[in-house]
Scaffold this active site. Structure first.
Site, PDB file in Angstrom:
ATOM      1  N   TYR A  11       0.871  -1.263   0.068  1.00 30.99           N
ATOM      2  CA  TYR A  11       0.001   0.037  -0.061  1.00 30.99           C
ATOM      3  C   TYR A  11       0.791   1.112   0.088  1.00 30.99           C
ATOM      4  O   TYR A  11       0.648   2.286  -0.845  1.00 30.99           O
ATOM      5  CB  TYR A  11      -0.841  -0.015   1.346  1.00 30.99           C
ATOM      6  CG  TYR A  11      -1.730   1.039   1.683  1.00 30.99           C
ATOM      7  CD1 TYR A  11      -2.526   1.686   0.620  1.00 30.99           C
ATOM      8  CD2 TYR A  11      -1.766   1.761   2.798  1.00 30.99           C
ATOM      9  CE1 TYR A  11      -3.435   2.792   0.881  1.00 30.99           C
ATOM     10  CE2 TYR A  11      -2.776   2.880   3.190  1.00 30.99           C
ATOM     11  CZ  TYR A  11      -3.367   3.209   2.248  1.00 30.99           C
ATOM     12  OH  TYR A  11      -4.144   4.362   2.458  1.00 30.99           O
ATOM     13  N   ASP A  31      10.946  -6.557  -3.118  1.00 23.88           N
ATOM     14  CA  ASP A  31       9.639  -7.474  -2.398  1.00 23.88           C
ATOM     15  C   ASP A  31       9.711  -8.815  -2.554  1.00 23.88           C
ATOM     16  O   ASP A  31      10.355  -9.205  -3.439  1.00 23.88           O
ATOM     17  CB  ASP A  31       8.293  -6.947  -3.240  1.00 23.88           C
ATOM     18  CG  ASP A  31       7.057  -7.031  -1.815  1.00 23.88           C
ATOM     19  OD1 ASP A  31       6.723  -6.026  -1.415  1.00 23.88           O
ATOM     20  OD2 ASP A  31       6.784  -8.056  -1.593  1.00 23.88           O
ATOM     21  N   VAL A  34       5.329 -12.165  -0.601  1.00 23.07           N
ATOM     22  CA  VAL A  34       4.517 -12.984   0.479  1.00 23.07           C
ATOM     23  C   VAL A  34       3.245 -12.331   0.877  1.00 23.07           C
ATOM     24  O   VAL A  34       2.460 -13.086   1.287  1.00 23.07           O
ATOM     25  CB  VAL A  34       5.711 -13.030   1.819  1.00 23.07           C
ATOM     26  CG1 VAL A  34       5.562 -11.797   2.508  1.00 23.07           C
ATOM     27  CG2 VAL A  34       5.039 -14.222   2.528  1.00 23.07           C
ATOM     28  N   THR A 144       5.070   2.029  14.787  1.00 27.32           N
ATOM     29  CA  THR A 144       3.594   1.972  14.797  1.00 27.32           C
ATOM     30  C   THR A 144       3.228   2.681  15.986  1.00 27.32           C
ATOM     31  O   THR A 144       3.930   2.654  17.169  1.00 27.32           O
ATOM     32  CB  THR A 144       2.756   0.950  14.800  1.00 27.32           C
ATOM     33  OG1 THR A 144       1.230   1.084  15.144  1.00 27.32           O
ATOM     34  CG2 THR A 144       3.359  -0.148  15.742  1.00 27.32           C
ATOM     35  N   SER A 179      -1.261  -5.977  20.452  1.00 30.00           N
ATOM     36  CA  SER A 179      -1.486  -7.328  19.542  1.00 30.00           C
ATOM     37  C   SER A 179       0.087  -7.610  19.135  1.00 30.00           C
ATOM     38  O   SER A 179       0.929  -6.927  19.393  1.00 30.00           O
ATOM     39  CB  SER A 179      -1.900  -7.051  18.239  1.00 30.00           C
ATOM     40  OG  SER A 179      -0.948  -6.247  17.480  1.00 30.00           O
ATOM     41  N   TYR A 181       1.151  -8.426  16.522  1.00 33.45           N
ATOM     42  CA  TYR A 181       1.972  -7.418  15.296  1.00 33.45           C
ATOM     43  C   TYR A 181       2.555  -6.216  16.124  1.00 33.45           C
ATOM     44  O   TYR A 181       3.715  -5.906  15.637  1.00 33.45           O
ATOM     45  CB  TYR A 181       0.772  -7.198  14.516  1.00 33.45           C
ATOM     46  CG  TYR A 181       1.108  -5.939  13.590  1.00 33.45           C
ATOM     47  CD1 TYR A 181       2.162  -5.689  12.785  1.00 33.45           C
ATOM     48  CD2 TYR A 181       0.610  -4.517  14.147  1.00 33.45           C
ATOM     49  CE1 TYR A 181       2.499  -4.513  12.084  1.00 33.45           C
ATOM     50  CE2 TYR A 181       0.607  -3.266  13.504  1.00 33.45           C
ATOM     51  CZ  TYR A 181       1.686  -3.232  12.557  1.00 33.45           C
ATOM     52  OH  TYR A 181       2.151  -2.041  12.135  1.00 33.45           O
ATOM     53  N   HIS A 182       1.752  -5.544  16.909  1.00 33.16           N
ATOM     54  CA  HIS A 182       2.253  -4.394  17.416  1.00 33.16           C
ATOM     55  C   HIS A 182       3.264  -4.656  18.403  1.00 33.16           C
ATOM     56  O   HIS A 182       4.501  -3.838  18.352  1.00 33.16           O
ATOM     57  CB  HIS A 182       1.035  -3.443  18.228  1.00 33.16           C
ATOM     58  CG  HIS A 182      -0.038  -2.731  17.450  1.00 33.16           C
ATOM     59  ND1 HIS A 182      -1.025  -3.410  17.248  1.00 33.16           N
ATOM     60  CD2 HIS A 182       0.123  -1.864  16.706  1.00 33.16           C
ATOM     61  CE1 HIS A 182      -2.027  -2.792  16.511  1.00 33.16           C
ATOM     62  NE2 HIS A 182      -1.292  -1.657  16.179  1.00 33.16           N
ATOM     63  N   LYS A 185       6.894  -4.754  16.550  1.00 30.68           N
ATOM     64  CA  LYS A 185       7.428  -3.383  16.083  1.00 30.68           C
ATOM     65  C   LYS A 185       8.249  -2.950  17.455  1.00 30.68           C
ATOM     66  O   LYS A 185       9.343  -2.426  17.146  1.00 30.68           O
ATOM     67  CB  LYS A 185       6.256  -2.420  15.729  1.00 30.68           C
ATOM     68  CG  LYS A 185       5.487  -2.812  14.343  1.00 30.68           C
ATOM     69  CD  LYS A 185       6.363  -2.477  13.294  1.00 30.68           C
ATOM     70  CE  LYS A 185       5.546  -2.626  12.042  1.00 30.68           C
ATOM     71  NZ  LYS A 185       5.840  -1.869  10.906  1.00 30.68           N
ATOM     72  N   LEU A 239     -10.540   4.192   8.331  1.00 26.54           N
ATOM     73  CA  LEU A 239     -11.127   5.163   7.651  1.00 26.54           C
ATOM     74  C   LEU A 239     -11.427   4.729   6.237  1.00 26.54           C
ATOM     75  O   LEU A 239     -12.496   4.736   5.595  1.00 26.54           O
ATOM     76  CB  LEU A 239     -10.282   6.474   7.591  1.00 26.54           C
ATOM     77  CG  LEU A 239     -10.965   7.503   6.656  1.00 26.54           C
ATOM     78  CD1 LEU A 239     -12.645   8.183   7.160  1.00 26.54           C
ATOM     79  CD2 LEU A 239     -10.157   8.677   6.651  1.00 26.54           C
ATOM     80  N   GLU A 328      -8.771  -3.747  23.994  1.00 26.22           N
ATOM     81  CA  GLU A 328      -8.377  -2.341  23.970  1.00 26.22           C
ATOM     82  C   GLU A 328      -9.219  -1.417  24.715  1.00 26.22           C
ATOM     83  O   GLU A 328     -10.355  -1.758  24.910  1.00 26.22           O
ATOM     84  CB  GLU A 328      -8.193  -1.691  22.472  1.00 26.22           C
ATOM     85  CG  GLU A 328      -9.588  -1.744  21.699  1.00 26.22           C
ATOM     86  CD  GLU A 328      -9.390  -1.387  20.208  1.00 26.22           C
ATOM     87  OE1 GLU A 328      -8.251  -1.160  19.709  1.00 26.22           O
ATOM     88  OE2 GLU A 328     -10.382  -1.229  19.530  1.00 26.22           O
TER      89      GLU A 328
HETATM   90  N1  USQ Z   1     -11.733  -0.279  14.200  1.00 23.08           N
HETATM   91  C1  USQ Z   1     -13.213  -0.078  14.429  1.00 23.08           C
HETATM   92  N2  USQ Z   1     -13.830  -0.558  13.290  1.00 23.08           N
HETATM   93  C2  USQ Z   1     -13.373  -1.134  12.235  1.00 23.08           C
HETATM   94  C3  USQ Z   1     -11.882  -1.150  12.311  1.00 23.08           C
HETATM   95  C4  USQ Z   1     -11.082  -0.730  13.153  1.00 23.08           C
HETATM   96  O1  USQ Z   1     -13.611   0.390  15.193  1.00 23.08           O
HETATM   97  O2  USQ Z   1     -13.917  -1.593  11.176  1.00 23.08           O
HETATM   98  C5  USQ Z   1     -11.063   0.360  15.338  1.00 23.08           C
HETATM   99  C6  USQ Z   1     -10.250  -0.679  16.297  1.00 23.08           C
HETATM  100  O3  USQ Z   1     -11.028  -1.087  17.196  1.00 23.08           O
HETATM  101  C7  USQ Z   1      -9.047   0.228  16.606  1.00 23.08           C
HETATM  102  C8  USQ Z   1      -8.857   1.285  15.655  1.00 23.08           C
HETATM  103  O4  USQ Z   1     -10.258   1.374  14.868  1.00 23.08           O
HETATM  104  O5  USQ Z   1      -9.256   0.835  17.776  1.00 23.08           O
HETATM  105  C9  USQ Z   1      -7.740   1.151  14.656  1.00 23.08           C
HETATM  106  O6  USQ Z   1      -7.766  -0.162  14.026  1.00 23.08           O
HETATM  107  P1  USQ Z   1      -7.265  -0.270  12.531  1.00 23.08           P
HETATM  108  O7  USQ Z   1      -7.714  -1.591  11.956  1.00 23.08           O
HETATM  109  O8  USQ Z   1      -7.735   0.750  11.723  1.00 23.08           O
HETATM  110  O9  USQ Z   1      -5.749  -0.083  12.733  1.00 23.08           O
HETATM  111  P2  USQ Z   1      -4.774  -1.046  13.415  1.00 23.08           P
HETATM  112  O10 USQ Z   1      -5.078  -2.413  13.696  1.00 23.08           O
HETATM  113  O11 USQ Z   1      -4.468  -0.205  15.015  1.00 23.08           O
HETATM  114  O12 USQ Z   1      -3.466  -0.946  12.597  1.00 23.08           O
HETATM  115  C10 USQ Z   1      -3.096  -0.036  11.764  1.00 23.08           C
HETATM  116  C11 USQ Z   1      -2.295  -0.762  10.632  1.00 23.08           C
HETATM  117  C12 USQ Z   1      -0.739  -0.922  11.294  1.00 23.08           C
HETATM  118  C13 USQ Z   1      -0.344   0.416  11.904  1.00 23.08           C
HETATM  119  C14 USQ Z   1      -1.460   0.888  12.871  1.00 23.08           C
HETATM  120  C15 USQ Z   1      -1.269   2.104  13.380  1.00 23.08           C
HETATM  121  O13 USQ Z   1      -2.840  -2.168  10.063  1.00 23.08           O
HETATM  122  O14 USQ Z   1      -0.135  -1.652  10.355  1.00 23.08           O
HETATM  123  O15 USQ Z   1       0.773  -0.112  12.745  1.00 23.08           O
HETATM  124  O16 USQ Z   1      -2.880   1.072  12.266  1.00 23.08           O
HETATM  125  S1  USQ Z   1      -2.036   2.514  14.946  1.00 23.08           S
HETATM  126  O17 USQ Z   1      -3.318   2.091  15.058  1.00 23.08           O
HETATM  127  O18 USQ Z   1      -1.682   3.999  15.217  1.00 23.08           O
HETATM  128  O19 USQ Z   1      -1.088   1.436  15.791  1.00 23.08           O
END
Ligand code: USQ
Length: 382
Positions: A11, A31, A34, A144, A179, A181-182, A185, A239, A328
């Site tokens: 992306y 790349d 994968v 992140t 998570s 994943y997090h 990092k 978003l 969370e």
């Molecule tokens: N969320 C919703 N509805 C949805 C999807 C997500 O309410 O349909 C909420 C989640 O519960 C969470 C928040 O939105 O509280 C963010 O979730 P996300 O899926 O948009 O993002 P996240 O899993 O946190 O991970 C994404 C990227 C990751 C990056 C991270 C930045 O996949 O690679 O590291 O955003 S951060 O969130 O600031 O850690």
């Protein structure tokens, strides 16, 4: 500069490769492919057809762009990676080549182990490869904002000045990731910080918030140069998902009450941040951290913004509060600092209803390809 982009099929990776190419830098795009295999495995394909990065590079050149060299290589294969580093001798290395999804890492023991093995071994190989082949290169690594969690104090950029029993020190900011994943990092950050201190490498950790947007100046609209845009519950993020859900007139999926707050950033600002970091490199031996987001929103605020914009375009949009599949904090203090990149010249593009409408218009012609079965979250933390 000679720039090496790791994870160039993704992306953010391909738009970043184009940004440096347009600026006149020499770009090698790497790349392993994968991520496409993981997408197939979990049945989550990008919304727009996404050409393989080698094909995109060929078309970019055919359309008059500066040649972007490509190489297929897995960072977990140390001899192959070291050979690339010795051959290319990069000045800057931009590292996106990791498993990027929190839900993916929480699906099973196999995917948790895969996430941490892939991410940690890849980055550790890279650090050793830099030491061997290009110790003067500047590593720009995507971290992140989720490394910090949601502490009840302001979140600083990587480090915090603390006083303990009458003594003071500047220490890494506490990590409370949400998570596996997090967590990967966080572990990467420790390895990078150590490698800089021990070997004199230079590295910038960009603790990035949730990225939104489809096109960049370089990819252009509706273009075969676009990166992989996800809306599913595994690789899609808040978003972007809400915009696709609105375009499909499917309810916007708010997890829990939607009061959880996160930092967000426009994909075009991501490219600006990476370029700024590259043009203002860390010093030899320096490990520095920038928080890379431009605005904080609660999830409910975002859903309202998308629903209002969709309504103006005549779409019938509703929101749905789902039991939160993640562990969370539902309500929390959130005041992260993001000064470093602005001090170096970042001018944020703030999220507007007009921008959301632009995204909705870009998605609309593809609405019939939206696979609604991939939208609801199937992975639960508990
Ligand atoms: N969320 C919703 N509805 C949805 C999807 C997500 O309410 O349909 C909420 C989640 O519960 C969470 C928040 O939105 O509280 C963010 O979730 P996300 O899926 O948009 O993002 P996240 O899993 O946190 O991970 C994404 C990227 C990751 C990056 C991270 C930045 O996949 O690679 O590291 O955003 S951060 O969130 O600031 O850690």
């Amino acid at each position: 500069m000679r720039v090496l982009i790791l994870g160039a099929d993704g992306y953010l990776g391909w738009p970043t490769a184009l940004r440096f190419s347009v600026r006149g830098d020499d770009v090698l795009a790497l790349d392993s492919g994968v991520k496409r295999r993981w997408e197939q495995e979990v049945g989550a394909l990008p919304l727009f057809p996404t050409l393989d990065f080698r094909e995109r590079a060929a078309r970019w050149r055919d359309a008059g762009g500066a040649p972007v060299e490509t190489v297929v290589c897995d960072l977990c294969d140390y001899p192959a990676l070291a050979q690339v580093l010795r051959r290319w001798r990069p000045d800057a290395i931009v590292h996106f080549a990791e498993q990027p999804s929190a839900p993916f890492s929480m699906m099973s023991v196999e995917r948790a182990v895969l996430t941490q093995t892939n991410n940690l071994v890849g980055t550790l190989n890279l650090l050793w490869g830099m030491r061997e082949a290009c110790p003067q290169a500047h590593l720009i690594k995507l971290g992140t904002m989720g490394q910090y969690g949601t502490p009840n104090i302001d979140i600083e950029e990587g480090f915090i000045d603390i006083e303990h029993k009458g003594r003071r020190d500047r220490l890494p900011f506490p990590s409370q990731p949400g998570s596996f994943y997090h967590l990967s990092k966080v572990h990467d950050s420790h390895n990078m910080r150590f490698a800089c201190a021990a070997w004199g490498l230079a590295a910038t950790d960009l603790n990035q918030g949730v990225v939104y947007g489809i096109e960049t100046v370089e990819t252009g609209p509706e273009s075969e140069q676009g990166g992989s845009f996800h809306y599913d519950a595994i690789f899609g993020t808040a978003l972007n998902r809400f915009c696709v859900q609105a375009a499909a007139e499917s309810p916007l999926t708010i997890y829990g009450a939607g009061a959880q707050k996160r930092g967000f950033i426009n994909i075009c600002d991501v490219l600006d941040c990476i370029e700024i970091a590259a043009r203002h490199p860390a010093r030899p031996g320096e490990y520095r951290v920038f928080n890379q987001f431009t605005q904080v929103f609660s999830i409910a605020e975002l859903a309202d913004l998308v629903a209002d914009s969709a309504g103006r375009l005549g779409l019938r949009t509703t929101t749905e509060r789902l039991a939160n599949p993640r562990s969370e904090a539902a309500e929390h203090y959130y005041n992260p600092v993001a000064d470093g990149l602005k001090a170096l010249g970042l001018t944020p593009r703030l999220l507007t209803p007009e921008f959301v409408e632009t995204m909705l218009r870009a998605i609309a012609p593809h609405a019939s390809q939206i696979d609604l079965s991939t939208i609801r979250p199937a992975t639960r933390w508990r």
